[in-house]
Design a protein around this motif. Structure first.
Motif, PDB file in Angstrom:
ATOM      1  N   HIS A 116     -75.517   9.194  -7.290  1.00 41.99           N
ATOM      2  CA  HIS A 116     -76.720  10.020  -7.376  1.00 41.99           C
ATOM      3  C   HIS A 116     -76.380  11.421  -7.884  1.00 41.99           C
ATOM      4  O   HIS A 116     -77.074  11.980  -8.732  1.00 41.99           O
ATOM      5  CB  HIS A 116     -77.390  10.125  -6.003  1.00 41.99           C
ATOM      6  CG  HIS A 116     -78.391   9.043  -5.733  1.00 41.99           C
ATOM      7  ND1 HIS A 116     -78.022   7.803  -5.262  1.00 41.99           N
ATOM      8  CD2 HIS A 116     -79.738   9.002  -5.889  1.00 41.99           C
ATOM      9  CE1 HIS A 116     -79.101   7.052  -5.125  1.00 41.99           C
ATOM     10  NE2 HIS A 116     -80.155   7.747  -5.502  1.00 41.99           N
ATOM     11  N   SER A 117     -75.295  11.979  -7.372  1.00 48.08           N
ATOM     12  CA  SER A 117     -74.920  13.341  -7.752  1.00 48.08           C
ATOM     13  C   SER A 117     -74.469  13.424  -9.200  1.00 48.08           C
ATOM     14  O   SER A 117     -74.510  14.491  -9.811  1.00 48.08           O
ATOM     15  CB  SER A 117     -73.804  13.859  -6.831  1.00 48.08           C
ATOM     16  OG  SER A 117     -72.579  13.192  -7.076  1.00 48.08           O
ATOM     17  N   GLN A 118     -74.054  12.298  -9.766  1.00 48.25           N
ATOM     18  CA  GLN A 118     -73.592  12.284 -11.153  1.00 48.25           C
ATOM     19  C   GLN A 118     -74.720  11.939 -12.134  1.00 48.25           C
ATOM     20  O   GLN A 118     -74.467  11.750 -13.319  1.00 48.25           O
ATOM     21  CB  GLN A 118     -72.422  11.297 -11.300  1.00 48.25           C
ATOM     22  CG  GLN A 118     -71.178  11.770 -10.551  1.00 48.25           C
ATOM     23  CD  GLN A 118     -69.995  10.845 -10.742  1.00 48.25           C
ATOM     24  OE1 GLN A 118     -70.167   9.683 -11.072  1.00 48.25           O
ATOM     25  NE2 GLN A 118     -68.800  11.352 -10.527  1.00 48.25           N
ATOM     26  N   ASN A 119     -75.931  11.855 -11.619  1.00 46.47           N
ATOM     27  CA  ASN A 119     -77.108  11.733 -12.475  1.00 46.47           C
ATOM     28  C   ASN A 119     -77.061  10.489 -13.364  1.00 46.47           C
ATOM     29  O   ASN A 119     -77.381  10.545 -14.545  1.00 46.47           O
ATOM     30  CB  ASN A 119     -77.267  12.985 -13.340  1.00 46.47           C
ATOM     31  CG  ASN A 119     -78.643  13.053 -13.994  1.00 46.47           C
ATOM     32  OD1 ASN A 119     -79.632  12.606 -13.426  1.00 46.47           O
ATOM     33  ND2 ASN A 119     -78.694  13.613 -15.191  1.00 46.47           N
ATOM     34  N   VAL A 120     -76.632   9.356 -12.791  1.00 51.69           N
ATOM     35  CA  VAL A 120     -76.630   8.114 -13.560  1.00 51.69           C
ATOM     36  C   VAL A 120     -78.071   7.674 -13.804  1.00 51.69           C
ATOM     37  O   VAL A 120     -79.010   8.130 -13.142  1.00 51.69           O
ATOM     38  CB  VAL A 120     -75.853   7.008 -12.815  1.00 51.69           C
ATOM     39  CG1 VAL A 120     -74.387   7.362 -12.701  1.00 51.69           C
ATOM     40  CG2 VAL A 120     -76.456   6.732 -11.439  1.00 51.69           C
ATOM     41  N   SER A 121     -78.253   6.772 -14.754  1.00 52.11           N
ATOM     42  CA  SER A 121     -79.607   6.331 -15.093  1.00 52.11           C
ATOM     43  C   SER A 121     -80.113   5.250 -14.151  1.00 52.11           C
ATOM     44  O   SER A 121     -81.293   4.904 -14.174  1.00 52.11           O
ATOM     45  CB  SER A 121     -79.659   5.817 -16.529  1.00 52.11           C
ATOM     46  OG  SER A 121     -78.911   4.618 -16.655  1.00 52.11           O
ATOM     47  N   GLY A 122     -79.237   4.695 -13.334  1.00 53.18           N
ATOM     48  CA  GLY A 122     -79.646   3.674 -12.390  1.00 53.18           C
ATOM     49  C   GLY A 122     -78.443   3.040 -11.724  1.00 53.18           C
ATOM     50  O   GLY A 122     -77.293   3.382 -12.015  1.00 53.18           O
ATOM     51  N   LEU A 123     -78.726   2.113 -10.808  1.00 51.52           N
ATOM     52  CA  LEU A 123     -77.667   1.466 -10.026  1.00 51.52           C
ATOM     53  C   LEU A 123     -77.775  -0.047 -10.117  1.00 51.52           C
ATOM     54  O   LEU A 123     -78.872  -0.615 -10.053  1.00 51.52           O
ATOM     55  CB  LEU A 123     -77.766   1.868  -8.552  1.00 51.52           C
ATOM     56  CG  LEU A 123     -77.649   3.347  -8.188  1.00 51.52           C
ATOM     57  CD1 LEU A 123     -77.938   3.532  -6.698  1.00 51.52           C
ATOM     58  CD2 LEU A 123     -76.270   3.875  -8.541  1.00 51.52           C
ATOM     59  N   ILE A 124     -76.631  -0.691 -10.261  1.00 47.83           N
ATOM     60  CA  ILE A 124     -76.513  -2.132 -10.085  1.00 47.83           C
ATOM     61  C   ILE A 124     -75.544  -2.328  -8.932  1.00 47.83           C
ATOM     62  O   ILE A 124     -74.390  -1.882  -9.003  1.00 47.83           O
ATOM     63  CB  ILE A 124     -76.004  -2.832 -11.357  1.00 47.83           C
ATOM     64  CG1 ILE A 124     -77.020  -2.667 -12.496  1.00 47.83           C
ATOM     65  CG2 ILE A 124     -75.731  -4.308 -11.092  1.00 47.83           C
ATOM     66  CD1 ILE A 124     -76.536  -3.220 -13.831  1.00 47.83           C
TER      67      ILE A 124
END
Length: 325
Positions: A116-124
């Motif tokens: 979350h802190s690394q501002n990813v576009s989403g999670l798998i």
């Protein structure tokens, strides 16, 4: 000026060569508004110096990017490795940031917070089980998220049809007419789909057949010792394990004790056709599952469906020598 064509140019260098501000180059690289004349100048410079932007660094600065956080419980799992290959097979534009959490819920929670802190576009998330704390943080998150492994209502998920797998194996084992069966299972608190769902149909089929259940883990050595301990005290004519890896451990134990029960496992793995006798196994295509994971993630991220999506992956029983010899 750039003294050598071999030097890696920076945004500052491009700005200087194009005689524009650094912010203009940044807008150009991020697809922002730049005049036709300026864009042409920067195009020429980028081509001349073969400039490649640091896409990961860019993604950390952008609100929407192409870095996807992927959380894996165990990188030594054949199933999960195959799913990662499937993800990568279809991928063209995204970058996967993979974190191995060693089947530890505290590590998994920390990994989710870090991503979350690394501002990813989403999670798998390839998950064994979601704790209440992990479930809460995902429910509160605005990140597009897809989970694999557990049938969690309210989440976009891909699950293996473990209930059906157990029913199919249960029907098949009755044709073998076993007299005493050893079940090598895993703790369903660690993995409910494997430890519980996969064995519902099997236990139903064994309702009037003598059997013994032992809880082990996914490690082959531990499974071998658990099976050996049971086989020293009883003779079994059928052994069913939660995974192929577990069953191979049991086969080693049986060989050392000069016993020859039938064996049934689960999972499409190289073990099935490399051990002797070849292993009867209920097989899922984890590689194709990885592709489906990526397709579902793109659908969730790009189309934002109003309801949680659920995809079920079926498999089939492959009968080999371990139940026919």
């Amino acid at each position: 000026m750039i003294k050598s064509m071999n030097k890696k140019v920076t945004i500052n260098d491009i700005a200087m060569l194009a005689n524009v501000a650094k912010s203009t180059v940044s807008r150009y690289l991020n697809g922002g508004s730049v005049s036709v004349h300026t864009r042409a100048k920067i195009d020429d410079i980028v081509a001349k110096y073969n400039y490649t932007p640091n896409t990961f660094a860019q993604s950390l600065k952008q609100q929407t990017n192409h870095t996807i956080g992927v959380i894996v419980p165990r990188l030594d799992s054949i199933a999960q490795s195959d799913m990662l290959r499937g993800l990568d097979e279809l991928n063209k534009d995204d970058t996967f940031l993979i974190i191995n959490v060693y089947q530890n819920s505290a590590r998994e929670l920390a990994a989710i917070e870090k991503l979350h802190s690394q501002n990813v576009s989403g999670l798998i998330i390839l998950t064994a089980n979601l704790t209440d704390e992990i479930r809460s943080i995902l429910e509160a998150s605005e990140l597009p998220t897809v989970i694999q492994g557990q049938d969690e209502p309210g989440f976009n998920r891909i699950i293996m049809n473990d209930i059906n797998a157990g029913n199919v194996v249960g029907d098949y084992l009755k044709t073998l007419r076993p007299q005493n069966v050893l079940l090598l299972n895993v703790d369903d608190h660690l993995d409910r789909a494997v430890g519980h769902d996969r064995f519902v149909g099997i236990k139903a089929a064994l309702s009037d057949i003598p059997h013994k259940e032992i809880i082990t883990d996914f490690n082959m050595t531990d499974a071998k010792e658990a099976a050996k301990s049971a086989m020293k005290n009883e003779t079994f004519d059928l052994v069913i394990g939660a995974t192929d890896r577990i069953v191979v451990g049991a086969m080693q134990a049986a060989f050392s004790l000069k016993q020859q029960p039938h064996f049934i496992g689960f999972g499409q793995s190289f073990f099935s056709e490399t051990v002797s006798p070849n292993l009867t196994s209920f097989e899922f295509s984890y590689f194709e599952t990885g592709k489906e994971l990526y397709r579902l993630f793109l659908k969730v991220r790009d189309n934002k469906p109003s309801k949680p999506q659920r995809v079920v992956i079926d498999g089939h029983l492959v009968i080999r020598d371990s139940t026919t010899l």
